[in-house]
Design a protein around this motif. Structure first.
Motif, PDB file in Angstrom:
ATOM      1  N   CYS A  16       0.707  -0.975   0.499  1.00  0.00           N
ATOM      2  CA  CYS A  16       0.122  -0.008  -0.517  1.00  0.00           C
ATOM      3  C   CYS A  16       1.165   1.337   0.187  1.00  0.00           C
ATOM      4  O   CYS A  16       0.803   2.047  -0.392  1.00  0.00           O
ATOM      5  CB  CYS A  16      -0.985  -0.354   1.597  1.00  0.00           C
ATOM      6  N   GLN A  48      -8.315   1.961  -4.572  1.00  0.00           N
ATOM      7  CA  GLN A  48      -9.026   0.468  -4.680  1.00  0.00           C
ATOM      8  C   GLN A  48      -7.753  -0.364  -5.186  1.00  0.00           C
ATOM      9  O   GLN A  48      -7.430  -1.234  -4.644  1.00  0.00           O
ATOM     10  CB  GLN A  48      -9.957   0.727  -5.887  1.00  0.00           C
ATOM     11  N   GLN A  49      -6.726   0.511  -5.722  1.00  0.00           N
ATOM     12  CA  GLN A  49      -5.649  -1.045  -6.380  1.00  0.00           C
ATOM     13  C   GLN A  49      -4.696  -0.724  -4.631  1.00  0.00           C
ATOM     14  O   GLN A  49      -4.418  -1.831  -5.227  1.00  0.00           O
ATOM     15  CB  GLN A  49      -4.716   0.690  -6.831  1.00  0.00           C
ATOM     16  N   THR A  52      -7.077  -4.111  -3.489  1.00  0.00           N
ATOM     17  CA  THR A  52      -6.915  -4.968  -3.909  1.00  0.00           C
ATOM     18  C   THR A  52      -5.764  -5.345  -4.373  1.00  0.00           C
ATOM     19  O   THR A  52      -5.477  -6.988  -3.786  1.00  0.00           O
ATOM     20  CB  THR A  52      -6.968  -4.965  -5.489  1.00  0.00           C
ATOM     21  N   GLN A  53      -4.168  -4.602  -3.632  1.00  0.00           N
ATOM     22  CA  GLN A  53      -3.283  -5.839  -3.480  1.00  0.00           C
ATOM     23  C   GLN A  53      -2.329  -5.877  -2.544  1.00  0.00           C
ATOM     24  O   GLN A  53      -1.572  -6.381  -2.637  1.00  0.00           O
ATOM     25  CB  GLN A  53      -2.134  -4.159  -4.654  1.00  0.00           C
ATOM     26  N   ALA A  57      -5.186  -8.722   2.840  1.00  0.00           N
ATOM     27  CA  ALA A  57      -6.720  -8.415   2.652  1.00  0.00           C
ATOM     28  C   ALA A  57      -6.957  -6.949   3.780  1.00  0.00           C
ATOM     29  O   ALA A  57      -7.806  -7.729   4.394  1.00  0.00           O
ATOM     30  CB  ALA A  57      -8.172  -9.754   2.397  1.00  0.00           C
ATOM     31  N   ARG A  60     -10.076  -1.943   3.621  1.00  0.00           N
ATOM     32  CA  ARG A  60     -10.988  -1.429   2.626  1.00  0.00           C
ATOM     33  C   ARG A  60     -11.462  -0.540   2.864  1.00  0.00           C
ATOM     34  O   ARG A  60     -11.276   0.544   3.294  1.00  0.00           O
ATOM     35  CB  ARG A  60     -12.400  -2.440   3.821  1.00  0.00           C
TER      36      ARG A  60
END
Ligand code: SF4
Length: 63
Positions: A16, A48-49, A52-53, A57, A60
């Motif tokens: 991130c 969002q990237q 997703t990456q 997980a 959010r």
């Protein structure tokens, strides 16, 4: 839109941070700090990237 992290899941990969280093910062203890959870709509694709990456997980988006 808000971006939130579940610290219990975050394993400090720093993916991130590599996507948005102005928003995400991995601390020495291996968890991430978010600078400014409330993100403008124009930042959605980038957030969002990151969500997703994230391999754990742990991120959010909340509208
Ligand atoms: S990518 Fe996911 S696991 Fe890695 S530091 Fe960011 S939130 Fe934590």
């Amino acid at each position: 839109m808000r971006v939130e992290v579940d610290i219990t899941k975050c394993t400090g990969h720093g993916i991130c941070e590599s996507i948005a280093e102005d928003v995400f910062e991995v601390q020495d203890d291996g968890t991430v700090t978010i600078h400014g959870n409330d993100r403008p709509e124009s930042d959605r694709d980038r957030m969002q990237q990151a969500v997703t990456q994230c391999p754990a997980a742990a991120l959010r988006l909340v509208d």
